[in-house]
Design a protein around this motif. Structure first.
Motif, PDB file in Angstrom:
ATOM      1  N   UNK A 131      60.595  24.772  38.977  1.00  0.00           N
ATOM      2  CA  UNK A 131      61.056  25.902  38.177  1.00  0.00           C
ATOM      3  C   UNK A 131      61.958  25.347  37.085  1.00  0.00           C
ATOM      4  N   UNK A 132      62.307  26.201  36.122  1.00  0.00           N
ATOM      5  CA  UNK A 132      63.163  25.730  35.035  1.00  0.00           C
ATOM      6  C   UNK A 132      64.599  25.493  35.503  1.00  0.00           C
ATOM      7  N   UNK A 133      64.927  25.935  36.705  1.00  0.00           N
ATOM      8  CA  UNK A 133      66.287  25.747  37.228  1.00  0.00           C
ATOM      9  C   UNK A 133      66.399  24.479  38.079  1.00  0.00           C
ATOM     10  N   UNK A 134      65.286  23.775  38.292  1.00  0.00           N
ATOM     11  CA  UNK A 134      65.292  22.610  39.176  1.00  0.00           C
ATOM     12  C   UNK A 134      64.906  21.360  38.392  1.00  0.00           C
ATOM     13  N   UNK A 135      65.370  20.210  38.893  1.00  0.00           N
ATOM     14  CA  UNK A 135      64.993  18.919  38.319  1.00  0.00           C
ATOM     15  C   UNK A 135      64.371  18.070  39.416  1.00  0.00           C
ATOM     16  N   UNK A 136      63.065  17.963  39.396  1.00  0.00           N
ATOM     17  CA  UNK A 136      62.369  17.172  40.406  1.00  0.00           C
ATOM     18  C   UNK A 136      62.011  15.804  39.836  1.00  0.00           C
ATOM     19  N   UNK A 137      62.037  14.809  40.711  1.00  0.00           N
ATOM     20  CA  UNK A 137      61.751  13.441  40.273  1.00  0.00           C
ATOM     21  C   UNK A 137      60.342  12.998  40.648  1.00  0.00           C
ATOM     22  N   UNK A 138      59.555  13.894  41.204  1.00  0.00           N
ATOM     23  CA  UNK A 138      58.159  13.561  41.503  1.00  0.00           C
ATOM     24  C   UNK A 138      57.242  14.585  40.832  1.00  0.00           C
ATOM     25  N   UNK A 139      55.989  14.185  40.626  1.00  0.00           N
ATOM     26  CA  UNK A 139      55.049  15.020  39.895  1.00  0.00           C
ATOM     27  C   UNK A 139      54.002  15.641  40.801  1.00  0.00           C
ATOM     28  N   UNK A 140      53.330  16.657  40.281  1.00  0.00           N
ATOM     29  CA  UNK A 140      52.383  17.395  41.135  1.00  0.00           C
ATOM     30  C   UNK A 140      51.168  16.551  41.488  1.00  0.00           C
ATOM     31  N   UNK A 141      50.711  15.692  40.591  1.00  0.00           N
ATOM     32  CA  UNK A 141      49.570  14.823  40.927  1.00  0.00           C
ATOM     33  C   UNK A 141      50.036  13.686  41.837  1.00  0.00           C
ATOM     34  N   UNK A 142      51.254  13.219  41.624  1.00  0.00           N
ATOM     35  CA  UNK A 142      51.801  12.193  42.513  1.00  0.00           C
ATOM     36  C   UNK A 142      51.911  12.699  43.946  1.00  0.00           C
ATOM     37  N   UNK A 143      52.301  13.947  44.119  1.00  0.00           N
ATOM     38  CA  UNK A 143      52.385  14.505  45.475  1.00  0.00           C
ATOM     39  C   UNK A 143      50.974  14.698  46.066  1.00  0.00           C
ATOM     40  N   UNK A 144      50.001  15.020  45.201  1.00  0.00           N
ATOM     41  CA  UNK A 144      48.613  15.048  45.664  1.00  0.00           C
ATOM     42  C   UNK A 144      48.206  13.653  46.149  1.00  0.00           C
TER      43      UNK A 144
END
Length: 404
Positions: A131-144
């Motif tokens: 979400x725009x309120x969060x900062x994640x260090x991993x990506x959606x394809x990386x998690x796939x």
């Protein structure tokens, strides 16, 4: 034993002779149909810089569009007509042909709540699926990739054709590989220094720097070296027949086509295109960028069709945001919010315009309002196309769409 050896020699010799005498067209068939149907592939095309969706899919019956874009609006006569209300940018001739044959779908008003106008921040949101309120260090394809490649020595299920690896490709455990030339990747991975370092590490030595263990770096190095030779071999197994454009994107799409046609286990390809940040002189610069996009995608789809692979491949485009509706004083547009996405493939279940176009009479602070969260597109592709656990990968359940 001597008789058996002689018999075996004759058998092998007969097969070799038969192979040499096989007509050339049969040999060609051997190479061109390497992958059986059903091996689903996703190609993600990132349009970097914030493509202007309103001048890509044009609402040419809307007076507000021309009122707010007196010199930037594309006329109905110039646009490639899709419906009575909507047309495509004139540079997208190949996309128009795909639309007409039922191989292209358009999704309007895609975005996310509380949009961010920063290129870097908004791209992080799209690539991580946060979400725009969060900062994640991993990506959606990386998690796939994490989910698909637990313990594997060749993490090639997701490849990026680029010099650097995007956040989208970085998982918590696994990272996708980024390269432009499989030969150069293999040559770099085979560097003597890297091999000696890896041999030293795998020989039982615990290697640390001044602050923390570097086991992760050795693990990544080992995975890269293992994958590079494999990718190079697969890349050389097939040569495209279509003429791909000599642009950067054209060459990258040709690399993707060659790998798709091999029996490599890659499920997701990621490639970037653009400079779409058109604050000034938009008409000329967007024309150039869209034409290059159109030519590269057209070549890829023709190659796939000719080899009966188009029904197993979905190509999806996205940009980190659209542009503001009103043109600026420089003959361009500034950073906006919601945008459209192209979805292309021979196996789409829904085609054409998937939803209503943008409501120009209902803007928010001069910007388009989103009606489709981009994470629903990701969830649909993960669940329905790649047969993955979308809720686990996206860390939340999002509604599924019906285009695949």
């Amino acid at each position: 034993m001597e008789i058996l050896n002689r018999r075996r020699f004759l058998q092998v010799g007969s097969l070799a002779s038969a192979s040499l005498m096989m007509p050339r067209f049969l040999k060609a068939l051997e190479r061109d149909n390497m992958v059986p149907p059903g091996n689903k592939v996703l190609v993600v095309v990132q349009l970097s810089g914030g493509n202007d969706g309103l001048n890509t899919v044009i609402p040419y019956r809307n007076d507000i569009y021309y009122k707010l874009r007196p010199t930037l609006g594309i006329s109905r006569e110039q646009a490639l007509s899709l419906t009575d209300e909507t047309g495509l940018h004139p540079a997208l001739q190949g996309m128009k042909a795909l639309y007409d044959e039922g191989s292209l779908a358009l999704l309007n008003n895609v975005g996310y709540p509380n949009p961010d106008r920063s290129h870097f921040r908004s791209m992080d949101i799209w690539q991580s699926a946060s979400s725009s309120a969060e900062n994640w260090t991993d990506g959606w394809i990386g998690r796939f990739l994490d989910a698909q490649c637990k313990g594997c020595d060749k993490p090639v299920q997701a490849l990026e054709i680029d010099d650097t690896l995007s956040l989208a490709m970085k998982g918590d455990v696994q990272k996708g590989l980024a390269f432009k030339d499989p030969d150069k990747l293999q040559a770099a991975a085979n560097d003597r220094m890297f091999r000696e370092l890896l041999n030293k590490h795998s020989g039982g030595h615990t290697v640390t720097d001044d602050h923390q263990p570097v086991d992760y770096l050795y693990k990544t190095m080992g995975a890269t070296m293992s994958s590079a030779e494999y990718i190079k071999g697969q890349f050389r197994a097939y040569k495209t027949k279509e003429l791909f454009p000599a642009t950067e994107l054209g060459k990258n799409m040709q690399t993707i086509a060659r790998l798709i046609m091999s029996d490599i286990s890659t499920k997701v390809y990621y490639v970037s295109h653009g400079a779409f940040d058109t604050h000034v002189n938009q008409l000329a610069s967007q024309q150039t960028q869209l034409k290059r996009l159109d030519e590269a995608i057209t070549a890829l789809t023709k190659e796939l069709k000719n080899n009966h692979r188009f029904q197993d491949v979905v190509i999806v485009t996205f940009s980190e945001f659209g542009r503001r509706v009103e043109q600026n004083a420089g003959g361009g547009t500034d950073h906006g919010t919601a945008n459209n996405m192209f979805i292309i493939g021979g196996g789409l279940k829904q085609r054409g315009l998937l939803n209503e176009g943008p409501d120009l009479a209902n803007l928010k602070d001069g910007d388009l309002q989103y009606t489709v969260d981009f994470k629903s597109v990701y969830a649909t592709l993960l669940k329905k196309w790649l047969a993955a656990d979308d809720a686990a990968i996206l860390k939340q359940q999002y509604p599924h769409l019906s285009f695949v």
